[in-house]
Design an enzyme around this catalytic site. Structure first.
Site, PDB file in Angstrom:
ATOM      1  N   GLY A 144      21.487  97.076  14.685  1.00  0.00           N
ATOM      2  CA  GLY A 144      20.198  97.738  14.623  1.00  0.00           C
ATOM      3  C   GLY A 144      19.757  98.200  15.999  1.00  0.00           C
ATOM      4  N   CYS A 145      18.790  99.096  16.024  1.00  0.00           N
ATOM      5  CA  CYS A 145      18.343  99.679  17.297  1.00  0.00           C
ATOM      6  C   CYS A 145      17.590  98.668  18.163  1.00  0.00           C
ATOM      7  CB  CYS A 145      17.500 100.922  17.040  1.00  0.00           C
ATOM      8  SG  CYS A 145      16.135 100.695  15.875  1.00  0.00           S
ATOM      9  N   TYR A 146      16.582  97.996  17.601  1.00  0.00           N
ATOM     10  CA  TYR A 146      15.871  96.993  18.388  1.00  0.00           C
ATOM     11  C   TYR A 146      16.806  95.874  18.847  1.00  0.00           C
ATOM     12  CZ  TYR A 146      11.203  98.891  17.177  1.00  0.00           C
ATOM     13  OH  TYR A 146      10.077  99.680  17.038  1.00  0.00           O
TER      14      TYR A 146
END
Length: 346
Positions: free
Chosen positions: A149-151
């Site tokens: 995921g990005c975070y």
């Protein structure tokens, strides 16, 4: 030498079209199939005008894309990838899933945060978490990748080397992250409606964001024991980019300079992670449209806190770029192929 035939399932979302943008600049691959439930039968250039006269592929069924491709990217919402991945793998294809279906190792955690159990349980034992800077050797041998995921990418890259070497405390870590609105996807919602997010800055899903278990899983693997994290995401009125500000405590006797040195040494030979000199601070504009992660290290002498900032483009290193990086590793291509993308200067 023939090119690797690539298919994208979920091609008309923001991540899907970002994959197209990157793959069209990759010399070793050929984009042969695009799937979209919403736009089946339409040409991708009808959906995205920037592809006019550049890519004229029509959106078709997932089954047709699987059949004609050697390698599949699944750019789908959570809960939709497992069965498609199973079909593709059974047909001898390799898969990178950009959704959340294979990211969590623990089924109980997945059911708690995503509201459903694993659908194809046997695949979860072989899926490799695709954070190249930590799992490169496993990625080389994999046929199924769980793209991070990005975070979690923006938080794990600065913290994992420090937890692995026990340079920062495993307790009291706080991650305060801000993202552009593309992180919410192309679907319409009130929160990303222009009048709601323009000239605004807001926190959301406080203490309940689905990336929390993924962040904690990564940090716990690095530390060798459970690492809890307080994570708060915020929505910035911009299209793309993530800036994470991480607050933690150095282990007694460890200086800011030593933390900076460890990060600098760990990433010295990594093409996409850059640790800035002490005294400099990261900025979103310097990573926009690139597959880079920039990290800066700071300290608050008054409170004795270590403050680490990291920036990524949520659509590239946080999604499509990292997926192509995983493709390159899996297929033995130059890891930077298609990804030598610099941020514009302004």
């Amino acid at each position: 030498m023939s090119k690797l035939k690539i298919g994208i399932i979920g091609s008309t979302g923001y991540v899907g079209v970002e994959l197209i943008r990157i793959l069209l600049n990759h010399d070793d691959v050929e984009l042969v199939g695009l799937s979209s439930t919403s736009f089946e039968g339409k040409g991708i250039e009808e959906v995205y005008g920037n592809l006019y006269s550049i890519c004229s592929l029509k959106c078709e069924s997932a089954e047709k894309v699987i059949e004609k491709s050697d390698f599949l990217f699944l750019a789908l919402p959570h809960g939709l990838s497992e069965e498609i991945a199973s079909k593709a793998l059974s047909a001898g294809k390799k898969v990178v899933d950009l959704g959340a279906d294979f990211r969590l190792v623990n089924e109980e955690a997945y059911e708690k945060w995503y509201g459903k159990p694993f659908a194809v349980k046997e695949l979860h034992g072989e899926a490799v978490y695709g954070l190249p800077e930590f799992n490169r050797e496993k990625i080389k041998e994999a046929r199924l990748i769980a793209n991070p995921g990005c975070y979690p990418t923006s938080i794990s890259l600065p913290l994992m080397p420090l937890l692995k070497k026990s340079l920062v405390s495993k307790k009291g870590i706080v991650a305060d992250s801000k993202s552009g609105v593309t992180g919410a996807g192309r679907g319409l919602s009130l929160g990303t409606h222009f009048p709601e997010c323009n000239e605004n800055f807001s926190a959301y899903k406080i203490g309940s964001h689905r990336h929390i278990p993924e962040i904690e899983q990564n940090l716990s693997i690095a530390a060798g024991e459970d690492v809890p994290v307080t994570f708060t995401p915020h929505l910035l009125p911009i299209n793309r980019g993530i800036l994470s500000t991480i607050y933690c405590d150095a282990v007694e006797g460890v200086t800011t300079e030593e933390i900076h040195k460890e990060l600098s040494n760990y990433y010295a030979n990594e093409p996409f992670v850059k640790v800035l000199p002490l005294g400099e601070a990261v900025a979103l504009k310097n990573v926009k449209f690139s597959n880079l992660c920039h990290i800066s290290v700071h300290s608050d002498e008054r409170t004795k806190k270590v403050i680490i900032c990291s920036t990524i483009d949520n659509m590239v290193k946080g999604a499509a770029g990292q997926a192509v990086q995983n493709l390159n590793i899996m297929m033995g291509f130059d890891e930077q192929k298609g990804l030598k993308l610099l941020a514009p200067a302004f």
